[in-house]
Design an enzyme around this catalytic site. Structure first.
Site, PDB file in Angstrom:
ATOM      1  CG  HIS A  86      21.520 -58.772  27.482  1.00 39.41           C
ATOM      2  ND1 HIS A  86      22.598 -58.105  28.017  1.00 39.41           N
ATOM      3  CD2 HIS A  86      21.878 -60.083  27.424  1.00 39.41           C
ATOM      4  CE1 HIS A  86      23.565 -58.985  28.285  1.00 39.41           C
ATOM      5  NE2 HIS A  86      23.156 -60.178  27.940  1.00 39.41           N
ATOM      6  CG  HIS A  90      21.052 -61.733  22.764  1.00 38.34           C
ATOM      7  ND1 HIS A  90      22.199 -62.403  22.387  1.00 38.34           N
ATOM      8  CD2 HIS A  90      20.703 -62.251  23.983  1.00 38.34           C
ATOM      9  CE1 HIS A  90      22.536 -63.271  23.327  1.00 38.34           C
ATOM     10  NE2 HIS A  90      21.650 -63.206  24.303  1.00 38.34           N
ATOM     11  CG  ASP A 233      23.512 -66.589  25.952  1.00 35.06           C
ATOM     12  OD1 ASP A 233      22.945 -65.688  25.303  1.00 35.06           O
ATOM     13  OD2 ASP A 233      23.672 -66.539  27.185  1.00 35.06           O
TER      14      ASP A 233
HETATM   15 ZN   LIG Z   1      21.654 -64.188  26.176  1.00 36.39          ZN
END
Ligand SMILES: [Zn+2]
Length: 343
Positions: A86, A90, A233
């Site tokens: 994270h 990313h 995501d």
């Molecule tokens: Zn994410």
């Protein structure tokens, strides 16, 4: 909070000058317009590439203001922590997937929606602590006390809200446009909680079954943008297998660190968080692809048909994990047995 964002995370003048000059000679990566591109391939140019994507997608008042875009991107980059998964890389990967979808579907979203998706993608995990929502609830973390649902995603959204407010980046919008933008950003960032994805997916499937899903109506548009955000995501699951596996190993590293904390507290971590059970990784991945990743991309294709490359990319990676499971001759999950596909 606002002072913190202004001082600690602001880029220096020399850093700003470096990026603005570097942008002038930036060479676009060969496969940048493909879903296969991974940010680590051009790690040293991630800030410039973010600015490039924003210049292509945001409204002219912003797209032409290079210093502002560089400052914003640097501040956002500096609010991401140095975690295995994270991290800022990313965020760039998620923004890139959103960029390709939006670029291939110009006209599907209005300008405020496009801007909100790009900004949301970039900011959706700012200051991520590398822990899950359920763990924050278990340890009674201040964020879990502050927000009843999705504590992490609320934290990411409010940081983004303060950042944009402090930065006065959207001064050219009138108050109605600004509130539409912020509502969109809130919906988009909160949608990145996978528990929210499952709920919204159920809602869309129900509407579709009743032939009542209408992308022109605002509530249904919101659902569509939520699915798009989850698809972006999770887009590392659609890359060629070597990088897809590398990203899996990165998130597993974060999971194991949380698992270690859970053990220290006398708790039993889920098997995916337990480093003693690392041999089960292929099975865990098959389970993840069947219950979350594949349902996400198959739904996205139904809503935005020209995203089928993401679905097929995801399917290929799923087959690779399945192959690893088969090699071990252990019981496996099958797509057709998924409790989700039965809905
Ligand atoms: Zn994410």
């Amino acid at each position: 909070m606002e002072k913190l964002l202004q001082s600690k995370f602001k880029p220096s003048e020399s850093e700003m000058e470096y990026f603005i000059n570097s942008y002038k000679t930036l060479r676009m990566p060969m496969d940048f317009l493909s879903y296969k591109w991974c940010p680590f391939e051009d790690e040293e140019n991630m800030v410039e590439l973010c600015v490039h994507m924003m210049k292509d997608m945001l409204e002219p008042q912003l797209a032409t203001n290079d210093p502002l875009l560089f400052e914003l991107t640097c501040i956002v980059r500096n609010t991401y922590r140095d975690l295995p998964y994270h991290n800022f890389e990313h965020a760039v990967g998620v923004m890139h997937c959103a960029y390709i979808i939006l670029k291939r579907n110009r006209g599907l979203f209005d300008q405020i929606e496009v801007t909100s998706i790009m900004i949301s993608a970039l900011c959706h995990d700012v200051d991520h602590p590398g822990l899950t929502n359920s763990f924050l609830v278990t340890i009674n973390h201040p964020l879990a006390k502050l927000y009843e649902k999705s504590p992490l995603e609320h934290h990411h959204y409010y940081l983004c809200y303060y950042l944009l407010k402090n930065f006065k980046i959207f001064q050219h919008l009138d108050s109605n446009e600004y509130s539409k933008l912020m509502n969109n950003i809130k919906n988009n960032i909160l949608a990145t909680d996978l528990a929210v994805f499952l709920e919204r997916r159920r809602n869309i499937l129900k509407l579709k079954r009743n032939k009542a899903f209408n992308i022109i109506s605002e509530p249904d548009r919101s659902l569509m943008k939520s699915i798009l955000m989850t698809a972006c995501d999770l887009s590392s699951t659609c890359k060629p297998f070597p990088p897809a596996r590398m990203y899996t190993e990165a998130i597993i590293k974060e999971f194991y660190e949380q698992g270690d904390k859970e053990k220290m507290l006398g708790l039993i971590p889920a098997s995916i968080m337990n480093r003693d059970l690392s041999a089960r990784l292929p099975e865990e991945q098959v389970r993840f692809y069947v219950s979350l990743a594949l349902p996400c991309y198959s739904l996205l294709v139904q809503i935005i048909p020209n995203t089928e490359q993401l679905y097929y990319g995801c399917l290929k990676v799923y087959f690779q994990w399945q192959l690893e499971v088969d090699k071990k001759s252990q019981p496996v999950w099958k797509v057709e047995e998924s409790y989700l596909s039965a809905e």
